[in-house]
Design a protein around this motif. Structure first.
Motif, PDB file in Angstrom:
ATOM      1  N   ILE A  76      -1.474 -12.988 -24.154  1.00 50.92           N
ATOM      2  CA  ILE A  76      -2.554 -12.733 -25.113  1.00 50.92           C
ATOM      3  C   ILE A  76      -3.267 -14.066 -25.303  1.00 50.92           C
ATOM      4  O   ILE A  76      -2.930 -14.854 -26.190  1.00 50.92           O
ATOM      5  N   LYS A  77      -4.224 -14.329 -24.451  1.00 53.22           N
ATOM      6  CA  LYS A  77      -4.852 -15.650 -24.410  1.00 53.22           C
ATOM      7  C   LYS A  77      -5.598 -15.971 -25.696  1.00 53.22           C
ATOM      8  O   LYS A  77      -5.759 -17.142 -26.049  1.00 53.22           O
ATOM      9  N   ALA A  78      -6.064 -14.944 -26.405  1.00 54.57           N
ATOM     10  CA  ALA A  78      -6.809 -15.190 -27.644  1.00 54.57           C
ATOM     11  C   ALA A  78      -5.934 -15.813 -28.718  1.00 54.57           C
ATOM     12  O   ALA A  78      -6.449 -16.394 -29.676  1.00 54.57           O
ATOM     13  N   TRP A  79      -4.617 -15.701 -28.589  1.00 55.55           N
ATOM     14  CA  TRP A  79      -3.719 -16.314 -29.572  1.00 55.55           C
ATOM     15  C   TRP A  79      -3.541 -17.807 -29.326  1.00 55.55           C
ATOM     16  O   TRP A  79      -2.970 -18.510 -30.151  1.00 55.55           O
ATOM     17  N   GLY A  80      -4.016 -18.287 -28.188  1.00 57.31           N
ATOM     18  CA  GLY A  80      -3.907 -19.705 -27.896  1.00 57.31           C
ATOM     19  C   GLY A  80      -2.535 -20.093 -27.377  1.00 57.31           C
ATOM     20  O   GLY A  80      -1.639 -19.258 -27.227  1.00 57.31           O
ATOM     21  N   ARG A  81      -2.358 -21.363 -27.135  1.00 54.66           N
ATOM     22  CA  ARG A  81      -1.095 -21.884 -26.608  1.00 54.66           C
ATOM     23  C   ARG A  81      -0.378 -22.693 -27.680  1.00 54.66           C
ATOM     24  O   ARG A  81      -0.958 -23.560 -28.306  1.00 54.66           O
ATOM     25  N   ALA A  82       0.888 -22.399 -27.867  1.00 51.29           N
ATOM     26  CA  ALA A  82       1.736 -23.161 -28.776  1.00 51.29           C
ATOM     27  C   ALA A  82       3.179 -22.822 -28.413  1.00 51.29           C
ATOM     28  O   ALA A  82       3.427 -21.975 -27.543  1.00 51.29           O
ATOM     29  N   VAL A  83       4.126 -23.487 -29.059  1.00 50.52           N
ATOM     30  CA  VAL A  83       5.542 -23.187 -28.811  1.00 50.52           C
ATOM     31  C   VAL A  83       5.921 -22.010 -29.707  1.00 50.52           C
ATOM     32  O   VAL A  83       6.649 -22.141 -30.687  1.00 50.52           O
ATOM     33  N   TRP A  84       5.374 -20.824 -29.386  1.00 55.10           N
ATOM     34  CA  TRP A  84       5.592 -19.657 -30.229  1.00 55.10           C
ATOM     35  C   TRP A  84       7.057 -19.247 -30.224  1.00 55.10           C
ATOM     36  O   TRP A  84       7.731 -19.282 -29.209  1.00 55.10           O
ATOM     37  N   GLU A  85       7.544 -18.837 -31.389  1.00 52.17           N
ATOM     38  CA  GLU A  85       8.919 -18.344 -31.524  1.00 52.17           C
ATOM     39  C   GLU A  85       8.910 -16.865 -31.891  1.00 52.17           C
ATOM     40  O   GLU A  85       9.401 -16.030 -31.154  1.00 52.17           O
ATOM     41  N   GLY A  86       8.363 -16.520 -33.062  1.00 57.91           N
ATOM     42  CA  GLY A  86       8.342 -15.137 -33.508  1.00 57.91           C
ATOM     43  C   GLY A  86       6.922 -14.631 -33.687  1.00 57.91           C
ATOM     44  O   GLY A  86       5.987 -15.410 -33.886  1.00 57.91           O
ATOM     45  N   ALA A  87       6.756 -13.311 -33.595  1.00 57.46           N
ATOM     46  CA  ALA A  87       5.451 -12.692 -33.817  1.00 57.46           C
ATOM     47  C   ALA A  87       5.646 -11.346 -34.486  1.00 57.46           C
ATOM     48  O   ALA A  87       6.528 -10.581 -34.102  1.00 57.46           O
ATOM     49  N   GLU A  88       4.848 -11.071 -35.499  1.00 57.01           N
ATOM     50  CA  GLU A  88       4.855  -9.769 -36.171  1.00 57.01           C
ATOM     51  C   GLU A  88       3.419  -9.332 -36.418  1.00 57.01           C
ATOM     52  O   GLU A  88       2.533 -10.156 -36.659  1.00 57.01           O
ATOM     53  N   ILE A  89       3.209  -8.035 -36.376  1.00 51.36           N
ATOM     54  CA  ILE A  89       1.885  -7.466 -36.605  1.00 51.36           C
ATOM     55  C   ILE A  89       1.799  -7.008 -38.055  1.00 51.36           C
ATOM     56  O   ILE A  89       2.719  -6.381 -38.588  1.00 51.36           O
ATOM     57  N   GLY A  90       0.684  -7.326 -38.719  1.00 51.85           N
ATOM     58  CA  GLY A  90       0.487  -6.923 -40.101  1.00 51.85           C
ATOM     59  C   GLY A  90       0.315  -5.423 -40.240  1.00 51.85           C
ATOM     60  O   GLY A  90      -0.019  -4.719 -39.283  1.00 51.85           O
ATOM     61  N   ALA A  91       0.528  -4.929 -41.452  1.00 52.17           N
ATOM     62  CA  ALA A  91       0.429  -3.492 -41.713  1.00 52.17           C
ATOM     63  C   ALA A  91      -0.973  -2.951 -41.451  1.00 52.17           C
ATOM     64  O   ALA A  91      -1.143  -1.760 -41.176  1.00 52.17           O
ATOM     65  N   ASP A  92      -1.978  -3.823 -41.504  1.00 54.78           N
ATOM     66  CA  ASP A  92      -3.356  -3.376 -41.259  1.00 54.78           C
ATOM     67  C   ASP A  92      -3.686  -3.242 -39.772  1.00 54.78           C
ATOM     68  O   ASP A  92      -4.778  -2.792 -39.411  1.00 54.78           O
TER      69      ASP A  92
END
Length: 223
Positions: free
Chosen positions: A9-25
């Motif tokens: 998901i390139k729009a999220w950018g690059r970082a040392v991502w660990e966790g991801a959750e989607i909001g209720a909206d």
């Protein structure tokens, strides 16, 4: 089974991502960054975009027209969010917010912060605020909280990635933190706790295997 090639998901950018959750909206994503000085981010989708399966294709190549603002949420809570890194994140069952963890803070790194062995935080979607729910004091039984999940009874389970022996820790606001499981063989960190059918708890010891844990957990995890 057809082979599927994962798409970033390139729009999220690059970082040392660990966790991801989607909001209720379904129009925001909450991301944690597992690196020294890591941040807690909210990414808001462009107008008309819903975060659903196939989102990587929907956002295309991540060009400027598909980008959206990413907010550093720790600015809302500057004191308690001074940390080494931010790790696991998991939404609550009610869809009202999410839980996430901070790793250790040391006096030598951040003299202005209270030294601790990890913190458990709650983020409210509606209020857009963070609340410190638990802080493991220096010298306590637990350190370096990593992955986190919400149990069927409302309490949370935290995987410990600290000094051996590591634990799966239970936490409720009613009773605080307690040991749910302990790796007496001292094989390294726990990771990836989640609940499956029949309210069984699945969790990994990273250097070994996945375990299915059953038993009377409701008392420790009932909110």
């Amino acid at each position: 089974m057809a082979q599927r090639i994962p798409l970033p998901i390139k729009a999220w950018g690059r970082a040392v991502w660990e966790g991801a959750e989607i909001g209720a909206d379904l129009s925001s994503a909450y991301l944690t960054e597992d690196t020294k000085g890591g941040l807690f981010y909210r990414w808001t989708a462009p107008q008309g975009v819903t975060l659903r399966p196939g989102i990587a294709t929907q956002l295309g190549e991540g060009g400027a027209d598909r980008q959206a603002q990413t907010t550093d949420l720790r600015q809302q809570f500057p004191g308690a969010t001074t940390h080494r890194k931010i790790e696991g994140v998991w939404s609550d069952d009610a869809g009202e917010g999410l839980w996430f963890t901070h790793s250790t803070v040391k006096d030598s790194e951040h003299p202005e912060a209270v030294a601790n062995q990890g913190m458990i935080m709650d983020y409210s979607f509606a209020e857009q605020t963070m609340t410190l729910k638990e802080s493991w004091a220096v010298g306590s039984d637990f350190d370096a909280p990593d992955n986190i999940t919400v149990s069927p009874w409302g309490g949370v389970v935290i995987a410990e990635d600290g000094s051996d022996p590591n634990h799966l820790a239970a936490f409720t606001e009613r009773a605080g933190s307690s040991a749910l499981a302990k790796d007496i063989a001292e094989r390294g960190e726990w990771a990836g706790p989640c609940f499956g059918g029949g309210r069984a708890l699945f969790a990994n010891i990273q250097s070994d295997c996945t375990h299915m844990i059953t038993g009377p957990m409701a008392k420790q995890l009932h909110r």
